[in-house]
Write an enzyme that holds these catalytic residues in place. Structure first.
Site, PDB file in Angstrom:
ATOM      1  N   CYS A 156       3.697   2.035   4.717  1.00 47.88           N
ATOM      2  CA  CYS A 156       2.644   1.437   3.890  1.00 47.88           C
ATOM      3  C   CYS A 156       1.407   1.291   4.772  1.00 47.88           C
ATOM      4  O   CYS A 156       1.469   0.630   5.820  1.00 47.88           O
ATOM      5  CB  CYS A 156       3.118   0.060   3.407  1.00 47.88           C
ATOM      6  SG  CYS A 156       1.859  -0.907   2.566  1.00 47.88           S
ATOM      7  N   CYS A 163      -2.832   5.757   1.384  1.00 53.53           N
ATOM      8  CA  CYS A 163      -1.883   4.822   0.774  1.00 53.53           C
ATOM      9  C   CYS A 163      -0.665   5.674   0.455  1.00 53.53           C
ATOM     10  O   CYS A 163      -0.815   6.772  -0.109  1.00 53.53           O
ATOM     11  CB  CYS A 163      -2.457   4.220  -0.504  1.00 53.53           C
ATOM     12  SG  CYS A 163      -1.230   3.321  -1.488  1.00 53.53           S
TER      13      CYS A 163
END
Ligand code: DGL
Length: 268
Positions: A79, A193
């Site tokens: 992440c 992302c």
């Protein structure tokens, strides 16, 4: 100490949701025998609209709990939002190798021909000093245009639940970059992302021809393979998808999780 002596010790991948599956796909290619726990903090999703303090507290707390319980040989924070904010803190408190995910600005800078790079991330990621540093270090003389696209996180989650997504979502993400000064010459887009490679086909269609996408997943997989070189792996059970909250989405995600080899689902 990292649990490298036990061949069943898992590699633990962590994200707020399903985004880290884009990293898991690359890890599987290099380490097909590695036992994996894929942990999604669905109770905290989305991270991108939270404060730095909220994200750091969640990520440090959860990874601490999970590493005590599952004794992973390595943790991958799959992440960008959590990594750009909390990687240093997590490394300080855990005695396990921790691999982070950082925006792939360096490869993008070597690929761009027009000299203008787009970066799509969460709102929290694009404001990080970490991204400023990567830009200063690797994109000197280039233009880096950033856009926070929280809608794409929602879209990727919905896609993996098997739900239809309004294509206008992707067009808005494109406009967020193209409408900035100089945005019309963007030829390289950093998917900063881990959710976004899951909707790369849709983004490709929305951008149209002449744009290439770069993300960090392959580099992360290579780093994990390097750090676990020489270790033995034995899968004793089906790999586990672990969530922080029960809910109806878990059943809906099962087919997608199974496509990534995650045949067991549990709640922390
Ligand atoms: N997948 C995460 C990332 O790479 C963030 C998604 C979220 O907002 O929770 O940044």
């Amino acid at each position: 100490m990292p649990n490298t002596a036990d061949p069943a010790a898992p590699v633990l991948l962590f994200d707020s949701g399903v985004g880290g599956l884009s990293v898991l796909a690359e890890v599987r290619k290099l380490l097909p025998q590695a036992p994996v726990i894929y942990a999604a903090d669905n109770a905290g999703l989305p991270y991108g609209t939270k404060t730095e303090a909220q994200i750091a507290a969640r990520v440090c707390g959860l990874l601490g709990r999970m590493s005590e319980r599952f004794r992973p040989r390595l943790i991958c924070i799959a992440c960008n939002t959590a990594s750009t904010i909390a990687l240093g803190m997590v490394r300080e408190v855990l005695h396990v190798p921790v691999v982070g995910t950082v925006p792939a600005i360096k490869p993008a800078a070597s690929l761009t021909r027009s000299g203008t790079i787009g970066l799509l991330g969460t709102e929290a990621t694009i404001r990080q000093a970490y991204v400023d540093q990567l830009e200063a270090e690797f994109a000197q003389g280039k233009r880096l245009l950033r856009h926070g696209a929280p809608e794409l996180v929602v879209a990727a989650e919905a896609k993996l639940r098997g739900e239809a997504v309004d294509p206008a979502v992707y067009n808005r993400a494109v406009a967020g970059l193209r409408d900035q000064l100089g945005g019309e010459v963007i030829d390289t887009v950093v998917l900063a992302c881990t959710h976004f490679p899951l909707v790369q086909a849709e983004l490709t269609a929305a951008f149209g021809p002449g744009v290439i996408f770069v993300d960090g997943a392959q580099g992360i997989a290579r780093r994990i393979a390097h750090l676990t070189e020489g270790q033995t792996f034995t899968r004793t059970a089906a790999d586990l998808a672990l969530f922080t909250r029960d809910g109806p989405e878990l059943a809906l995600l099962r087919p997608a999780l199974a496509r990534y080899g995650l045949d067991r689902v549990a709640v922390l």
